[in-house]
Design a protein around this motif. Structure first.
Motif, short mmCIF file in Angstrom:
data_model
loop_
_atom_site.label_atom_id
_atom_site.label_comp_id
_atom_site.label_asym_id
_atom_site.label_seq_id
_atom_site.Cartn_x
_atom_site.Cartn_y
_atom_site.Cartn_z
N SER A 53 6.83 51.17 -4.53
CA SER A 53 6.13 51.06 -5.81
C SER A 53 6.35 52.27 -6.70
N THR A 54 7.28 53.14 -6.30
CA THR A 54 7.60 54.33 -7.08
C THR A 54 9.05 54.28 -7.54
N SER A 55 9.40 55.17 -8.48
CA SER A 55 10.77 55.17 -8.98
C SER A 55 11.40 56.55 -9.04
N ARG A 56 10.58 57.60 -9.00
CA ARG A 56 11.10 58.95 -9.19
C ARG A 56 10.79 59.89 -8.03
N ILE A 57 9.60 59.82 -7.53
CA ILE A 57 9.12 60.79 -6.54
C ILE A 57 9.95 60.73 -5.26
N ARG A 58 10.22 61.89 -4.66
CA ARG A 58 10.97 61.93 -3.41
C ARG A 58 10.09 61.46 -2.25
N LEU A 59 10.71 60.86 -1.25
CA LEU A 59 10.00 60.27 -0.12
C LEU A 59 10.43 60.97 1.16
N GLY A 60 9.48 61.63 1.83
CA GLY A 60 9.85 62.40 3.01
C GLY A 60 8.98 62.10 4.22
N THR A 61 9.52 62.37 5.39
CA THR A 61 8.74 62.26 6.63
C THR A 61 8.42 63.66 7.15
N ASP A 62 7.15 63.89 7.40
CA ASP A 62 6.70 65.20 7.88
C ASP A 62 5.64 64.98 8.96
N ILE A 63 6.04 64.47 10.13
CA ILE A 63 7.44 64.31 10.57
C ILE A 63 7.60 63.01 11.35
N VAL A 64 8.89 62.65 11.62
CA VAL A 64 9.16 61.65 12.66
C VAL A 64 9.48 62.42 13.94
N GLN A 65 8.99 61.91 15.05
CA GLN A 65 9.17 62.59 16.33
C GLN A 65 10.50 62.17 16.95
N MET A 66 11.27 63.15 17.35
CA MET A 66 12.60 62.87 17.89
C MET A 66 12.55 62.04 19.16
N LEU A 84 17.46 52.23 -0.16
CA LEU A 84 16.38 51.48 -0.82
C LEU A 84 15.67 52.31 -1.88
N SER A 85 15.64 53.62 -1.72
CA SER A 85 14.94 54.49 -2.67
C SER A 85 15.88 55.08 -3.72
N GLY A 86 17.16 54.75 -3.66
CA GLY A 86 18.10 55.29 -4.63
C GLY A 86 18.38 56.77 -4.43
N GLY A 87 18.40 57.20 -3.16
CA GLY A 87 18.73 58.59 -2.86
C GLY A 87 17.56 59.54 -2.96
N ARG A 88 16.36 59.06 -2.67
CA ARG A 88 15.17 59.90 -2.77
C ARG A 88 14.59 60.30 -1.42
N PHE A 89 15.26 59.96 -0.33
CA PHE A 89 14.67 60.16 0.98
C PHE A 89 15.00 61.54 1.56
N VAL A 90 14.02 62.14 2.25
CA VAL A 90 14.18 63.40 2.97
C VAL A 90 13.74 63.15 4.41
N LEU A 91 14.63 63.42 5.36
CA LEU A 91 14.32 63.19 6.77
C LEU A 91 13.74 64.45 7.40
N GLY A 92 12.45 64.41 7.70
CA GLY A 92 11.81 65.50 8.42
C GLY A 92 11.59 65.10 9.87
N ILE A 93 12.08 65.92 10.79
CA ILE A 93 12.00 65.61 12.22
C ILE A 93 11.32 66.76 12.96
N GLY A 94 10.85 66.46 14.17
CA GLY A 94 10.23 67.50 14.97
C GLY A 94 10.18 67.11 16.44
N ALA A 95 10.06 68.11 17.29
CA ALA A 95 10.08 67.89 18.73
C ALA A 95 8.74 67.46 19.29
N SER A 96 7.63 67.66 18.55
CA SER A 96 6.29 67.43 19.05
C SER A 96 6.03 68.34 20.26
#
Length: 342
Positions: A53-66, A84-96
């Motif tokens: 439902s957005t068009s500009r804001i960047r979309l990130g995960t903080d975090i997905v667990q590896m 799907l987001s037109g290049g707005r995604f940021v992949l945040g990962i972590g070990a937990s």
């Protein structure tokens, strides 16, 4: 600093009004919106649902667990969301931590830094799509050397929208922070404090200085930090809203002998408090653990109180390595805080 919105992970169910809030923070000019996961809701699905439902804001995960996914499965979700987001995604990962990794995912936890290095290597290969993905590592082998013996090196069928899709790494200890600087495009801190800035700058500098480091300075490296901001006339009332979360992470989010959040607060100068909170929490005295959190600890890791106090204290945060302040709260809170911080 830029402003972002951190939805976190769900408790018993989806947070009410989340979609309206995501829409509003985009209208307010926020740079990014982030989701998380622990052992309930996942991070990708809500981000895709509300992000659509957005068009500009960047979309990130903080975090997905590896441990939750193989590296190629994580890469597939990242490729899909980026398209799907037109290049707005940021992949945040972590070990937990070992309690979640071994207790929830049934995966071994030892040597998380070495595992992270291999994980990111595979992600980069998928995003580059220059050749079939292969790795003969200690933790990941592509193709698998056993099984039916028919494994074949493969490239993703999907052509990446961006071969340099950004990867951020969540880290608390100095070695993992240095690893983030060496192999990733950003670092996702937790319980950051301006008092820790010099400590983390040193760890980041070590990573930037390593041979083959992806980045060499903070110039083009991101540090989005989730910081509680509570706007209240009464400072103690504001602190009371944060104390339960701090008690949970210091006292119970990890085993007594392996709690990285506990270690962080010890480094911050709260060793006695951390031991007391952990002792009470693990003994089942959660209310007492919450009460043992001093207001000074809350103020070191959050912005709380009247508007003028928050404005005055913000200056110290702006001098740190933080590049984005990730806020939490409902629409009215975020609107008020954004006005204060602008």
């Amino acid at each position: 600093m830029k402003l972002g919105y951190h939805l976190g992970y769900w408790s018993a169910g989806p947070p009410p009004g989340a979609l309206d809030t995501v829409k509003e923070v985009e209208r307010l000019g926020f740079d990014s919106v982030w989701t998380a996961e622990a052992y309930g809701s996942d991070a990708f699905t809500p981000l895709a649902w509300w992000g659509s439902s957005t068009s500009r804001i960047r979309l990130g995960t903080d975090i997905v667990q590896m441990a939750a996914r193989t590296p190629t499965a994580t890469a597939m979700s990242a490729l899909t969301l980026d398209h799907l987001s037109g290049g707005r995604f940021v992949l945040g990962i972590g070990a937990s931590g070992p309690q979640v990794v071994e207790g929830w995912y049934g995966q071994p936890y030892p040597r998380p830094l070495a595992r992270t290095r291999e994980y990111v290597d595979i992600l980069r290969q998928v995003f580059a799509r220059e050749a079939p993905v292969t790795l003969d590592g200690d933790f990941f082998q592509l193709p698998h050397p056993g099984g039916a013996g028919l494994g074949k090196p493969l490239k993703p069928t999907v052509h990446p929208l961006r071969a340099d899709l950004p990867i951020h790494l969540a880290a608390e200890g100095p070695k993992n922070v240095a690893l983030a600087a060496e192999i990733c495009d950003g670092w996702l801190p937790m319980f950051f404090s301006p008092k820790s800035d010099a400590f983390y700058r040193k760890a980041l500098a070590e990573g930037f200085a390593r041979p083959g480091a992806r980045h060499t300075t903070l110039e083009d490296f991101e540090v989005p930090a989730s910081i509680p901001v509570i706007l209240r006339d009464d400072v103690e009332e504001a602190a009371d809203l944060i104390r339960p979360s701090l008690a949970l992470y210091i006292g119970g989010m990890g085993a007594k002998q392996a709690n990285f959040h506990f270690d962080l607060f010890v480094r911050l100068g709260y060793e006695e408090t951390a031991h007391r909170v952990q002792e009470l929490y693990l003994a089942g005295h959660k209310k007492d653990a919450v009460a043992a959190i001093p207001t000074s600890l809350v103020e070191d890791t959050a912005l709380i109180g009247p508007a003028e106090k928050i404005k005055d204290e913000l200056a110290a945060w702006e001098e740190t390595v933080i590049t984005s302040l990730l806020l939490r709260g409902d629409t009215s809170t975020l609107t008020a805080v954004a006005e204060i911080l602008s």
